[in-house]
Design an enzyme around this catalytic site. Sequence first.
Site, mmCIF file in Angstrom:
data_model
loop_
_atom_site.group_PDB
_atom_site.id
_atom_site.type_symbol
_atom_site.label_atom_id
_atom_site.label_comp_id
_atom_site.label_asym_id
_atom_site.label_seq_id
_atom_site.Cartn_x
_atom_site.Cartn_y
_atom_site.Cartn_z
ATOM 1 N N HIS A 202 0.794 -1.230 0.000
ATOM 2 C CA HIS A 202 0.000 0.000 0.000
ATOM 3 C C HIS A 202 0.820 1.271 0.000
ATOM 4 C CE1 HIS A 202 -4.179 -1.383 0.415
ATOM 5 N NE2 HIS A 202 -3.625 -2.457 0.961
ATOM 6 N N LYS B 29 -8.910 14.067 3.888
ATOM 7 C CA LYS B 29 -8.080 12.870 3.929
ATOM 8 C C LYS B 29 -7.233 12.978 5.191
ATOM 9 C CE LYS B 29 -6.461 13.971 -0.221
ATOM 10 N NZ LYS B 29 -6.389 12.752 -1.011
ATOM 11 N N ARG B 30 -6.531 11.894 5.567
ATOM 12 C CA ARG B 30 -5.637 12.013 6.702
ATOM 13 C C ARG B 30 -4.661 13.172 6.472
ATOM 14 N NH1 ARG B 30 -5.839 8.096 10.952
ATOM 15 N NH2 ARG B 30 -3.971 9.167 11.667
ATOM 16 N N LYS C 84 0.626 14.484 1.505
ATOM 17 C CA LYS C 84 -0.644 14.794 0.855
ATOM 18 C C LYS C 84 -0.779 16.297 0.569
ATOM 19 C CE LYS C 84 -3.154 10.773 2.809
ATOM 20 N NZ LYS C 84 -3.940 10.165 1.715
ATOM 21 N N THR D 20 -8.330 6.718 -2.759
ATOM 22 C CA THR D 20 -9.682 6.289 -3.123
ATOM 23 C C THR D 20 -10.645 7.460 -2.953
ATOM 24 O OG1 THR D 20 -9.915 5.436 -0.871
ATOM 25 C CG2 THR D 20 -9.456 3.830 -2.631
ATOM 26 N N LYS E 96 -14.111 8.708 -5.090
ATOM 27 C CA LYS E 96 -15.438 9.033 -4.549
ATOM 28 C C LYS E 96 -15.866 10.431 -4.998
ATOM 29 C CE LYS E 96 -13.744 6.814 -0.497
ATOM 30 N NZ LYS E 96 -13.408 7.089 0.919
HETATM 31 C C1 LIG Z 1 -12.063 7.425 1.243
HETATM 32 C C2 LIG Z 1 -11.678 7.751 2.622
HETATM 33 C C3 LIG Z 1 -10.323 7.903 2.955
HETATM 34 C C4 LIG Z 1 -9.205 7.818 1.934
HETATM 35 O O1 LIG Z 1 -9.055 9.078 1.343
HETATM 36 P P1 LIG Z 1 -7.754 9.427 0.443
HETATM 37 O O2 LIG Z 1 -8.074 10.769 -0.106
HETATM 38 O O3 LIG Z 1 -7.699 8.388 -0.625
HETATM 39 O O4 LIG Z 1 -6.601 9.428 1.342
HETATM 40 C C5 LIG Z 1 -9.998 8.216 4.258
HETATM 41 N N1 LIG Z 1 -10.947 8.355 5.204
HETATM 42 C C6 LIG Z 1 -12.256 8.229 4.923
HETATM 43 C C7 LIG Z 1 -13.255 8.408 6.011
HETATM 44 C C8 LIG Z 1 -12.667 7.906 3.632
HETATM 45 O O5 LIG Z 1 -13.965 7.759 3.372
#
Ligand SMILES: *Cc1c(COP(=O)(O)O)cnc(C)c1O
Length: 843
Positions: free
Chosen positions: A387, A577-578, A583, A685, A689
Amino acid sequence: MPKPGAEMALNRNPQSAEARAMERARDLPNTRTATDVDSLRRSFLDHLQFSQGKDEHTATALDRYLALAYGVRDRLMRHWIQTQQAYYLHDAKRVYYLSLEFLMGKALENNLINLGLYDGAREALAGIGVDLSDLFTEEPDAGLGNGGLGRLAACYLDSMATLALPAYGYGIRYEFGIFDQEIRDGWQVERPEEWLRFGNPWEVARPEYEVPVAFYGRTEAYHDEQGRYRVRWVDARHVLGTPYDTPIAGYRNGTVNTLRLWRARASTEFDLADFNRGDYLAAVEEKNLSENISKVLYPNDVTVMGKELRLQQQYFFVACSIHDIVNRHLKMHEGFEGFADKVALQLNDTHPAIAVAELMRVLVDEHGFEWDDAWETCRAVFGYTNHTLLPEALERWAVDLFGRVLPRHLEIILEVNRRFLAGLRDRGVDPAAMARMSLIEEGPVRQVRMANLAVVGSHSVNGVAALHTELLRSDLFKDFDALWPERFNNKTNGVTPRRWMLQANPELARMITEVLGPGWETDLDQLRRLEPLAGDAAFRRRFREVKRQNKELLAAVVQRENGITLDVDSIFDVQVKRIHEYKRQLLDVLHVVAQYLRIKADPSYQPVPRTYLFGGKAAPGYAMAKWHIKLVNAVAEVVNHDLDVRGRIAVVFLKNYRVSLAERIFPAADLSEQISTAGKEASGTGNMKFALNGALTIGTLDGANVEIREEVGAENFFLFGLTVEQVKELRRRGYDPWEYYRQNRELKGVVDAIAGGTFSPGQPRLFQPIVDSLLNGGDPYLCLADFASYVRCQEEVSQAYLDPERWTRMAILNVARMGKFSSDRSIREYAEQIWNVQPVKLE
Ligand SMILES: *Cc1c(COP(=O)(O)O)cnc(C)c1O
């Protein structure tokens, strides 16, 4: 071949009188799980009374949520039992997804949707004055994960059930999942989240399947009756693992799979030892210690720390799961013949990689396998998903620690390594490459390399986006790739359209179903048929209306939580995101500050109005990430209260980003920020979304952004920044952030404003740690190098937004072309190319 008589246990040919009688009773009229509106209402009222012990006067919102949840659970149970029977009768090959994290979010709404009960339940409740949506808010998120990796596991469970694959998730039932994030004075404060406080209607404890797990002790060689050399693990301490099962419903297909999470319990065995010595309290203390294993999720995303409890967690859930998997196989088969034809195990990152050594131990020590046969079996059943390429995320355990906690596993790993290196020597591999591939890192502190163990012990190693897999092969695992090129493959991540479209964006889903008819939810490539509608003005108007409604819903959340009134006509520019330096939330903030300073310098400057929305948790020990949260909040404080910028820009930090909040955010976003330094984000991911819900992306050529752009078309994607090659080249030449600072006046102004206290009145030096990381710290993630390109690209975004018809056309084309990123596609690829498992269709 199934064992003779194995099916007897299923009551198909009941042996006992009780079983025969029970089977006859199954034909009694079923009034409990009917799905018409009256039965759903009856079931709700019954559970309120008989499960919650409440009447209409005393029932709280929580009671009403639980009453409905129990009614839904009744309906899941029937399908659950039928599904498991079908797997058993088909003697199907099973796939086991081992993951230390499952970021599930809420279950009620998703179960209603997947079971096809949503409309019926709403009507049933409306008839007695209860609003279904009010019940959803009562359910706590199951936050058993940090971010992308854990959420991916959750999306994959949904897809495996929807594809009718005989699949199981295995993990830990943490008492405390990811912490609740509060913001105090702009800083993140962590609070424990007691998600189980009011009970969990979705889980079923199965103490009857408890598993003992050994730790510590030592190994002892001996010769068995046949005079063979054997090893046993002695003087170990034992902890018990109790399984808790959660049903995972496929989308309207009758399949209900199992997520089995293990809880640690003290074994009475060593309680008694202390007890007999007369030390009752010591016995109970000991109990506490072993139960700590399933107490709390480690809140680090991407980075790892070599903590003993974390190693215990990993081994605990792996040992329980392997035991369970072997047991299930032996119930149906004579010995291990055909084990690899009936079992596939997927390792979600290296967290469960100890499973390779554990299966070796079980086969060799407990079942008398010859080493080579055991090794062949391991290699055949394991697949490993990598990952991340970030060095701080590569798990390594100090050999001393490892050998103390798991003495037998260390021996096994050393023996695997000895044979592996001997093989390399025979093939003439050069010593430097051998040292890089060794399962042991030599040095002042010798360490076990879990990624190397996973690669050596698996028949498949996959990355999670095309670019990431390329970099794995050319960089992190280049020596392994030269040795075993056939072992490497790509499986680009995906997200489930059930939760991330049907549930999160019901209005857009409804609109799509109106034009496409049903079926696209499980065949997302059908969205392509929306393409022509991008040219349809009436469709575009409706699409904009849906987006606007979604923005209003999110604005209501922000009004409640932050007390800020958002302008829903402004661009909702979102980065959730985190929080991590790679990032680059900081780059986003630099853009906010640049806009703010432009307005301050020229009061007549009228940028296209924007609302900058941020959200995400920082690991509690990650100081720089916490500084970034503080900076966002400090900038928000100044910007939102400055009358000069009113109506032009606003900044919001959404606290406690989690799955249920994400469901409100993605559908409301206009612009998706996917701005990691090229080469650092494995896939992402969140990017998927957003685009699926009609947000346009501003992004670098990183992770799955590359493939998203390929799919939606370069003209419908805002690209900026250095590529992986350019980053490498810049670093090779020697990157000096000061050059960018001196040469770009706007950038200098932005950094100076942060450094000079514009956003920390009274504490001008407050943000020095951030400024230092950018200038004196060498700006490791190249925020300054990408700044100009980013700002220019953001101008293009604003220009595009000024033309709503053009923007909407682009957004519709994004939705229409996101079919590839359904997790159904990902899982189909895993099933066909790695696991070789077939569906067992029920309906
Ligand atoms: C999709 C999702 C992530 C991953 O987000 P990235 O932008 O790909 O890092 C992290 N936390 C939650 C709650 C999510 O739904």
